[in-house]
Design an enzyme around this catalytic site. Structure first.
Site, short mmCIF file in Angstrom:
data_model
loop_
_atom_site.label_atom_id
_atom_site.label_comp_id
_atom_site.label_asym_id
_atom_site.label_seq_id
_atom_site.Cartn_x
_atom_site.Cartn_y
_atom_site.Cartn_z
N GLY A 34 -20.66 63.25 75.77
CA GLY A 34 -19.57 64.09 75.73
C GLY A 34 -19.49 64.42 74.18
N SER A 36 -18.08 64.93 70.24
CA SER A 36 -17.77 64.04 69.20
C SER A 36 -16.38 63.90 69.32
CB SER A 36 -17.77 64.49 67.67
OG SER A 36 -17.49 63.77 66.89
N GLY A 37 -15.60 62.65 69.42
CA GLY A 37 -14.22 62.38 69.47
C GLY A 37 -13.55 62.37 70.80
N SER A 38 -14.77 62.62 71.76
CA SER A 38 -14.20 62.44 73.06
C SER A 38 -13.76 61.17 73.72
CB SER A 38 -15.36 63.07 74.26
OG SER A 38 -16.50 62.33 73.92
N GLY A 39 -14.51 60.20 73.21
CA GLY A 39 -14.02 58.84 73.58
C GLY A 39 -15.31 57.85 74.21
N SER A 41 -17.55 56.24 72.64
CA SER A 41 -17.61 55.03 71.80
C SER A 41 -16.35 53.84 72.44
CB SER A 41 -17.72 55.07 70.63
OG SER A 41 -18.28 53.97 69.73
N SER A 108 -25.70 63.58 73.14
CA SER A 108 -26.65 64.13 73.97
C SER A 108 -26.54 65.33 74.76
CB SER A 108 -27.18 62.91 75.26
OG SER A 108 -25.95 62.28 75.69
#
Ligand SMILES: Nc1ncnc2c1ncn2[C@@H]1O[C@H](COP(=O)(O)OS(=O)(=O)O)[C@@H](OP(=O)(O)O)[C@H]1O
Ligand SMILES: Nc1ncnc2c1ncn2[C@@H]1O[C@H](COP(=O)(O)OP(=O)(O)O)[C@@H](O)[C@H]1O
Length: 201
Positions: A34, A36-39, A41, A108
């Protein structure tokens, strides 16, 4: 004669089946993808915590941390992203071979690289988890302030702005974070693992 001709695959005495019985669950790879900042992590960490509580043996390979070690020096050019994902998928495969429930949390962005990662795993072991968050939502979260910098032209090749993200076509798990809480997403993923009998009910 190439060196590869002199390399022979060793069959291991402690088989995957023996490891599975020992661990009490199946080994799989949860491949989060997803923007960056999608969640990725946040959700990957929360799912791992839940699995750990349930007594599972886990390992999480997370974006920035891997780029500080194993993949230090790789940039965000297409070529380096491909190499980043290739190395990560090989390392993840080793951890799955060790019997763990492995999670990888990387953008990715390219479908071909995700397909390549899938192709080196046994059938059913690669679980693509699409953390689907519209770019406007990611940008409003901007947890690291990177979108602001990218919009200001300070970060080249930024995913979703100046570098591509191929939307997954048929992920095993489709998580829509703009419509559900972190807890609901964790439950969705744990439920999938129960349905597929990766973990016991
Ligand atoms: N140009 C550019 N584009 C996207 N992201 C960038 C960039 N530069 C730095 N960052 C930070 O690096 C994290 C993404 O690294 P990944 O290894 O997951 O990227 S990739 O899979 O190789 O595309 C990403 O972390 P996440 O926000 O956790 O996704 C960013 O913090
Ligand atoms: N419903 C949600 N699901 C996941 N993350 C959310 C949600 N709502 C807000 N957030 C926040 O969005 C941010 C996502 O950041 P992060 O997990 O680092 O994303 P990524 O790893 O994809 O870059 C976190 O600060 C998280 O708390």
């Amino acid at each position: 004669m190439s060196q590869d001709e002199n390399i022979v695959w060793h069959t291991q005495t402690v088989s995957r089946e023996k490891k599975q019985v020992h661990k009490g669950h199946k080994p799989v790879l949860l491949w989060y993808t997803g923007l960056s900042g999608s969640g990725k992590s946040t959700i990957a960490n929360a799912v791992e915590s839940k699995l750990f509580e349930l007594g599972c043996h886990t390992y999480l390979l997370d974006g920035d941390n891997v780029r500080m070690g194993l993949n230090k020096g790789l940039t965000f050019s297409d070529e380096d992203r491909i190499e980043n994902i290739r190395r990560i998928s090989e390392v993840a495969k080793l951890f799955v071979d060790a019997g763990l429930i492995v999670s990888t949390a990387f953008i990715s962005p390219f479908a071909t690289d995700r397909a390549q990662a899938r192709s080196i795993m046994a059938k059913g072991e690669f679980i693509e988890v699409f953390i689907d968050t519209p770019i406007e939502v990611c940008e409003s979260r901007d947890p690291k302030g990177l979108y602001k910098k990218a919009r200001a032209g300070e970060i080249p090749n930024f995913t979703g702005i100046s570098s591509a993200f191929d939307v997954p076509i048929s992920p095993e798990i489709h998580v829509k974070t703009a419509q559900q809480s972190i807890e609901q997403s964790v439950e969705q993923i744990i439920q999938y693992l129960k349905e597929k009998e990766v973990i016991k009910l």
